[in-house]
Design a protein around this motif. Structure first.
Motif, PDB file in Angstrom:
ATOM      1  N   ASP A   1       0.817  -1.211   0.000  1.00 31.11           N
ATOM      2  CA  ASP A   1       0.000   0.000   0.000  1.00 31.11           C
ATOM      3  C   ASP A   1       0.848   1.257   0.000  1.00 31.11           C
ATOM      4  O   ASP A   1       0.400   2.309  -0.431  1.00 31.11           O
ATOM      5  N   MET A   2       2.108   1.137   0.462  1.00 27.81           N
ATOM      6  CA  MET A   2       2.974   2.303   0.584  1.00 27.81           C
ATOM      7  C   MET A   2       4.114   2.335  -0.421  1.00 27.81           C
ATOM      8  O   MET A   2       4.590   3.399  -0.793  1.00 27.81           O
ATOM      9  N   TYR A   3       4.531   1.165  -0.852  1.00 31.63           N
ATOM     10  CA  TYR A   3       5.717   1.129  -1.704  1.00 31.63           C
ATOM     11  C   TYR A   3       5.600   0.032  -2.745  1.00 31.63           C
ATOM     12  O   TYR A   3       5.210  -1.097  -2.444  1.00 31.63           O
ATOM     13  N   ALA A   4       5.950   0.384  -3.971  1.00 28.83           N
ATOM     14  CA  ALA A   4       6.041  -0.591  -5.054  1.00 28.83           C
ATOM     15  C   ALA A   4       7.254  -0.224  -5.898  1.00 28.83           C
ATOM     16  O   ALA A   4       7.383   0.910  -6.361  1.00 28.83           O
ATOM     17  N   ALA A   5       8.144  -1.153  -6.068  1.00 28.22           N
ATOM     18  CA  ALA A   5       9.341  -0.899  -6.860  1.00 28.22           C
ATOM     19  C   ALA A   5       8.966  -0.622  -8.315  1.00 28.22           C
ATOM     20  O   ALA A   5       8.088  -1.283  -8.877  1.00 28.22           O
ATOM     21  N   GLU A   6       9.594   0.374  -8.901  1.00 26.79           N
ATOM     22  CA  GLU A   6       9.312   0.695 -10.301  1.00 26.79           C
ATOM     23  C   GLU A   6       9.863  -0.370 -11.237  1.00 26.79           C
ATOM     24  O   GLU A   6       9.284  -0.660 -12.281  1.00 26.79           O
ATOM     25  N   ASN A   7      10.983  -0.954 -10.859  1.00 22.83           N
ATOM     26  CA  ASN A   7      11.608  -1.976 -11.691  1.00 22.83           C
ATOM     27  C   ASN A   7      12.014  -3.161 -10.825  1.00 22.83           C
ATOM     28  O   ASN A   7      12.364  -3.002  -9.641  1.00 22.83           O
ATOM     29  N   ASP A   8      11.976  -4.356 -11.400  1.00 24.30           N
ATOM     30  CA  ASP A   8      12.426  -5.544 -10.678  1.00 24.30           C
ATOM     31  C   ASP A   8      13.885  -5.370 -10.282  1.00 24.30           C
ATOM     32  O   ASP A   8      14.717  -4.925 -11.079  1.00 24.30           O
ATOM     33  N   GLY A   9      14.163  -5.699  -9.045  1.00 21.72           N
ATOM     34  CA  GLY A   9      15.540  -5.593  -8.583  1.00 21.72           C
ATOM     35  C   GLY A   9      15.889  -4.262  -7.959  1.00 21.72           C
ATOM     36  O   GLY A   9      17.011  -4.087  -7.467  1.00 21.72           O
TER      37      GLY A   9
ATOM     38  N   PRO B   1      13.901   1.451  -0.269  1.00 23.50           N
ATOM     39  CA  PRO B   1      14.358   2.504   0.642  1.00 23.50           C
ATOM     40  C   PRO B   1      14.459   1.961   2.061  1.00 23.50           C
ATOM     41  O   PRO B   1      13.791   0.986   2.425  1.00 23.50           O
ATOM     42  N   ASP B   2      15.276   2.604   2.866  1.00 26.51           N
ATOM     43  CA  ASP B   2      15.483   2.136   4.241  1.00 26.51           C
ATOM     44  C   ASP B   2      14.191   2.126   5.043  1.00 26.51           C
ATOM     45  O   ASP B   2      13.988   1.273   5.913  1.00 26.51           O
ATOM     46  N   TRP B   3      13.287   3.097   4.739  1.00 25.18           N
ATOM     47  CA  TRP B   3      12.077   3.197   5.547  1.00 25.18           C
ATOM     48  C   TRP B   3      11.148   1.995   5.373  1.00 25.18           C
ATOM     49  O   TRP B   3      10.317   1.710   6.237  1.00 25.18           O
ATOM     50  N   VAL B   4      11.306   1.272   4.273  1.00 25.21           N
ATOM     51  CA  VAL B   4      10.457   0.096   4.061  1.00 25.21           C
ATOM     52  C   VAL B   4      10.750  -0.958   5.118  1.00 25.21           C
ATOM     53  O   VAL B   4       9.837  -1.570   5.684  1.00 25.21           O
ATOM     54  N   GLU B   5      12.029  -1.177   5.410  1.00 21.61           N
ATOM     55  CA  GLU B   5      12.391  -2.140   6.453  1.00 21.61           C
ATOM     56  C   GLU B   5      11.887  -1.660   7.811  1.00 21.61           C
ATOM     57  O   GLU B   5      11.429  -2.469   8.637  1.00 21.61           O
ATOM     58  N   THR B   6      11.944  -0.354   8.032  1.00 22.97           N
ATOM     59  CA  THR B   6      11.399   0.199   9.276  1.00 22.97           C
ATOM     60  C   THR B   6       9.915  -0.093   9.383  1.00 22.97           C
ATOM     61  O   THR B   6       9.404  -0.430  10.459  1.00 22.97           O
ATOM     62  N   GLU B   7       9.213   0.004   8.248  1.00 24.34           N
ATOM     63  CA  GLU B   7       7.782  -0.278   8.251  1.00 24.34           C
ATOM     64  C   GLU B   7       7.499  -1.755   8.516  1.00 24.34           C
ATOM     65  O   GLU B   7       6.501  -2.097   9.163  1.00 24.34           O
ATOM     66  N   ARG B   8       8.355  -2.629   8.047  1.00 27.60           N
ATOM     67  CA  ARG B   8       8.180  -4.057   8.344  1.00 27.60           C
ATOM     68  C   ARG B   8       8.264  -4.282   9.857  1.00 27.60           C
ATOM     69  O   ARG B   8       7.472  -5.050  10.425  1.00 27.60           O
ATOM     70  N   GLN B   9       9.196  -3.599  10.478  1.00 30.86           N
ATOM     71  CA  GLN B   9       9.334  -3.725  11.926  1.00 30.86           C
ATOM     72  C   GLN B   9       8.125  -3.119  12.640  1.00 30.86           C
ATOM     73  O   GLN B   9       7.634  -3.667  13.630  1.00 30.86           O
ATOM     74  N   GLN B  10       7.654  -1.981  12.131  1.00 26.78           N
ATOM     75  CA  GLN B  10       6.466  -1.357  12.712  1.00 26.78           C
ATOM     76  C   GLN B  10       5.279  -2.308  12.661  1.00 26.78           C
ATOM     77  O   GLN B  10       4.513  -2.422  13.628  1.00 26.78           O
ATOM     78  N   PHE B  11       5.120  -2.960  11.524  1.00 25.46           N
ATOM     79  CA  PHE B  11       4.010  -3.905  11.371  1.00 25.46           C
ATOM     80  C   PHE B  11       4.117  -5.033  12.394  1.00 25.46           C
ATOM     81  O   PHE B  11       3.143  -5.364  13.088  1.00 25.46           O
TER      82      PHE B  11
END
Length: 315
Positions: free
Chosen positions: A215-223, A227-237
């Motif tokens: 819902d917050m992030y989708a990579a534009e290209n495979d690979g 961003p660092d904040w995505v891992e932070t969001e995984r921890q938040q979840f």
């Protein structure tokens, strides 16, 4: 980095033959509110984008600094309700709340005349449906990429939830609840339901980690590197969103996420403005302290996201 949870659901109403309305849940789920570095000692671009978005932040650029300061000084005088030449946290909070109320009122008034087609001071579901979906109802398009039928049924469900007396006719209060459901207690369930429907892609009635991040992030290209904040969001979840640690968010957990009972964004914004501007740390602001930080104030809720400074009739 400061994380402020801004909870504002924006309902975009487009009339005539254009695309019908749908609720866009613009929730910043502890994601950085701007992709700029947050450093108030250097600039307030972060705050501008956090509170305005990139496009709206450009509003401030329309005025030269001295004119912005002049108009902001007038706003400060209005904020000082007890005329003691100081702005307290309570006065900041009150001003921000009033600004929000005025924004909602103006939004409803602006759209009211478009939907009250018989000018009887009420808006029925039939009126709303005909104005919003009239062209689709006249000529249903089954091959369109946009699911008008789904959105119309969703709008009707929300209209019925806002309709306190269940007559399918909305007065101003009911129509306000329809347009701005996040501000009405009786609409909490519908806000949560719509949010979950938007994010729950596999339709199992819960939000899993993949859907939450998606819902917050989708990579534009495979690979692409996340961003660092995505891992932070995984921890938040894992640590905070999924309270029972079953790997998903149910209705109650989603409610606590998007409409947290222990978070007041008005208070948070007032405290932020006070903290950043209170040079002598006496817990209140002088006009000089505010004007010294005018870049931040004209980009915050205290001036209706900067737009208050552009209303020439008020200055």
């Amino acid at each position: 980095m400061m994380h402020l949870l801004l909870m504002s659901f924006a309902l975009c109403i487009v009339c005539g033959n254009s695309k019908p309305t749908e609720l866009k849940a613009q929730v910043v789920h502890d994601e950085p509110l701007s992709h700029l570095q947050h450093d108030d000692n250097k600039n307030y671009d972060y705050d501008h984008e956090a509170f305005l978005g990139q496009d709206e932040a450009k509003t401030f650029d329309r005025l030269p600094p001295e004119e912005s300061k002049r108009r902001l000084a007038i706003v400060v005088d209005k904020m000082d309700s007890n005329k003691d030449d100081f702005i307290s946290e309570e006065e900041l909070k009150f001003w921000i709340k009033q600004t929000q109320k005025k924004h909602i009122y103006d939004s409803v008034e602006h759209q009211w005349k478009d939907f009250d087609t018989n000018a009887d001071g009420l808006i029925s579901w039939e009126e709303y449906k005909n104005v919003t979906y009239g062209s689709y109802l006249d000529d249903p398009q089954t091959d369109t990429d946009y699911n008008y039928t789904h959105v119309m049924l969703r709008d009707e469900r929300r209209f019925r939830a806002a309709d306190a007396n269940k007559d399918l006719i909305a007065d101003k209060d009911e129509f306000t609840a329809f347009l701005h459901p996040e501000d009405h207690e009786r609409m909490r369930d519908i806000v949560v339901q719509e949010t979950m429907e938007d994010i729950d892609k596999n339709g199992d009635g819960v939000i899993d980690l993949t859907e939450y991040i998606g819902d917050m992030y989708a990579a534009e290209n495979d690979g692409d590197e996340e961003p660092d904040w995505v891992e932070t969001e995984r921890q938040q979840f894992s640590e905070f969103r999924d309270k029972n640690h079953d790997g998903k968010m149910d209705k109650e957990e989603t409610l606590d996420w998007i409409l947290p009972s222990d978070y007041d964004h008005v208070e948070a914004e007032a405290k932020h403005l006070l903290h950043e501007s209170d040079a002598n740390e006496d817990g209140k602001l002088t006009k000089k302290e505010i004007l010294d930080k005018f870049e931040m104030f004209v980009g915050s809720q205290v001036t209706d996201f900067g737009e208050a400074l552009l209303r020439h009739d008020e200055f």
